[in-house]
Design a protein around this motif. Structure first.
Motif, PDB file in Angstrom:
ATOM      1  N   VAL A 133       0.844  -1.141   0.100  1.00  0.00           N
ATOM      2  CA  VAL A 133       0.115  -0.042   0.040  1.00  0.00           C
ATOM      3  C   VAL A 133       1.038   1.197   0.157  1.00  0.00           C
ATOM      4  O   VAL A 133       0.706   2.323  -0.747  1.00  0.00           O
ATOM      5  CB  VAL A 133      -1.057   0.090   1.270  1.00  0.00           C
ATOM      6  N   LEU A 134       1.793   1.303   0.976  1.00  0.00           N
ATOM      7  CA  LEU A 134       2.835   2.350   0.925  1.00  0.00           C
ATOM      8  C   LEU A 134       3.532   2.741  -0.457  1.00  0.00           C
ATOM      9  O   LEU A 134       3.451   3.887  -1.024  1.00  0.00           O
ATOM     10  CB  LEU A 134       3.763   2.245   1.727  1.00  0.00           C
ATOM     11  N   GLU A 135       4.090   1.516  -1.140  1.00  0.00           N
ATOM     12  CA  GLU A 135       4.416   1.954  -2.438  1.00  0.00           C
ATOM     13  C   GLU A 135       3.573   2.077  -3.511  1.00  0.00           C
ATOM     14  O   GLU A 135       3.723   3.207  -4.538  1.00  0.00           O
ATOM     15  CB  GLU A 135       5.061   0.719  -2.935  1.00  0.00           C
ATOM     16  N   THR A 136       2.073   1.953  -3.367  1.00  0.00           N
ATOM     17  CA  THR A 136       1.357   2.224  -4.259  1.00  0.00           C
ATOM     18  C   THR A 136       0.818   3.753  -4.191  1.00  0.00           C
ATOM     19  O   THR A 136       0.832   4.732  -5.118  1.00  0.00           O
ATOM     20  CB  THR A 136      -0.017   1.381  -4.009  1.00  0.00           C
ATOM     21  N   VAL A 137       0.792   4.293  -2.869  1.00  0.00           N
ATOM     22  CA  VAL A 137       0.741   5.574  -2.537  1.00  0.00           C
ATOM     23  C   VAL A 137       1.532   6.480  -3.072  1.00  0.00           C
ATOM     24  O   VAL A 137       1.523   7.726  -3.569  1.00  0.00           O
ATOM     25  CB  VAL A 137       0.388   6.049  -0.775  1.00  0.00           C
TER      26      VAL A 137
END
Length: 409
Positions: A86-90
């Motif tokens: 999720v952090l990499e997607t954000v």
């Protein structure tokens, strides 16, 4: 430890899910990578600030690796892995916002920080999941598949990203990366299970880092491995190709460098899996590690004398085979010698030392090449794998009075 079931081609379903997720993340990261160094032309960011943006993710990951390992041992694998994806997607969404922002540098820097933190969670958790679901006799194959598979998406993304950015726009490339990251999020949420429930410990705190002999022996070797390959080779290859006739082959130094690095990374992925499998069959990791460290050293020597494209291609293929052949069995050796309840922390230390080696290589290689020349730098670097191989062998003998086999853990 989770129940071990075989999925696609005999690989556990949890490992397949991790591979698919990290492939899409790596592909997205590769799409973005060719554009980031050119942010000065894209949005008018100063070169010094571009350098800070490019290095931010590695600095954050270097600092986060070890603490993230303690989180994995404390809460399990699923939640940290999902959080990392999720952090990499954000972060990829942040790149899109940056292109439209009045302060693009701040957005790009924040996105790189998030990417670094997310990748620390993803890498530490991926290795722990692989260790959790495999038997000792197949650990080399399973963990090497994860190591090799997590790097496969990046070179493919680099090729596509350069084309999209050149033919369409940076915005199109970043949007593509965001879409791929969203796919990774969906796969992760639906398919990645909890594998560390029986081994997690609520008493593990962020200060409970792993400085055990297995973590330091394998982590030290990982330091040397990434210093040589991700540091010296990646930082200097384009500049080196500008100094030799082969650098102008077909597509110039930059294009030739992309071809060579892509071929090298793909070779590394193949040899990572092959090296892990061979170490399983042999029942020992060390012979494969030593042989492939030798290949890495030979690749550096050959690169130092490379003046034609065939010689340069042979050199980078040797380098890829060496780093892949070492990396898979090396992380498998860590799994052999580490209790399941400490695997998260051990991989955190292992990854931290590897990132430190890559960072040192990136920082010192170009200035050193300016002082002594590229051939001398490469010959000097050829000693690093030899020293690392000797240190691994000495560390194992000193700690265990023998060479551990694959069931030592």
């Amino acid at each position: 430890m989770t129940t071990r079931r075989l999925g696609v081609l005999g690989v556990q379903p949890a490992v397949v899910a991790v591979l698919v997720s990290t492939f899409f993340l790596g592909f997205g990261g590769g799409v973005i990578f060719p554009i980031l160094p050119n942010l000065g032309a894209v949005v008018g960011i100063a070169p010094v600030v571009v350098g800070v943006i490019l290095s931010a993710n590695r600095v954050v990951r270097l600092l986060a690796n070890a603490p993230v390992g303690t989180v994995v041992d404390r809460v399990g694998t699923r939640t940290p892995f999902v959080a990392g994806v999720v952090l990499e997607t954000v972060a990829t969404v942040g790149y899109l916002v940056a292109l439209r922002s009045a302060v693009p540098a701040a957005w790009f820097l924040g996105a790189r920080v998030l990417w670094g933190l997310g990748s620390a969670f993803v890498l530490a958790t991926a290795y722990t999941i692989a260790a959790d679901v495999c038997e000792p006799e197949s650990r080399g194959r399973t963990m090497s598949i994860v190591r090799g598979g997590t790097s496969l998406g990046f070179p493919a993304g680099m090729a596509i990203g350069g084309i999209i950015g050149e033919v369409y726009s940076a915005n199109a490339a970043f949007a593509t990366a965001t879409g791929l990251s969203v796919v990774a999020c969906c796969v992760t949420y639906l398919a990645v299970p909890e594998t560390h429930a029986a081994d997690r410990s609520g008493g593990v705190g962020l200060r409970d880092l792993d400085f055990s002999s297995p973590a330091l022996i394998t982590g030290g070797a990982n330091f040397a491995l990434l210093l040589t390959y991700n540091g010296v080779v990646f930082a200097t290859l384009v500049s080196f190709l500008d100094t030799v006739p082969a650098g102008g082959v077909a597509v110039g130094a930059q294009g030739t460098s992309g071809v060579l690095i892509g071929a090298s990374v793909l070779t590394g992925s193949v040899f990572s899996v092959a090296g892990g499998k061979v170490s399983d069959v042999m029942g020992h990791r060390l012979p494969v590690i030593l042989a492939c460290f030798g290949g890495l050293s030979a690749g550096m020597v050959l690169l130092a004398v490379g003046t034609t494209f065939p010689v340069l291609l042979t050199a980078v293929l040797l380098l890829g085979a060496g780093q892949g052949g070492v990396g898979g069995p090396l992380v498998s050796l860590l799994g052999d010698l580490t209790a399941d309840s400490r695997m998260g922390r051990a991989t955190g230390t292992y990854n931290a030392l590897g990132d430190l080696g890559a960072s040192v290589g990136l920082l010192v290689s170009l200035p050193l090449a300016g002082l002594i020349g590229f051939p001398s730098l490469y010959r000097l670097t050829a000693f690093v794998p030899v020293v690392a191989a000797t240190a691994v062998m000495a560390g194992l003998y000193t700690t265990y009075d023998e060479i551990p086999d694959v069931t030592s853990g």
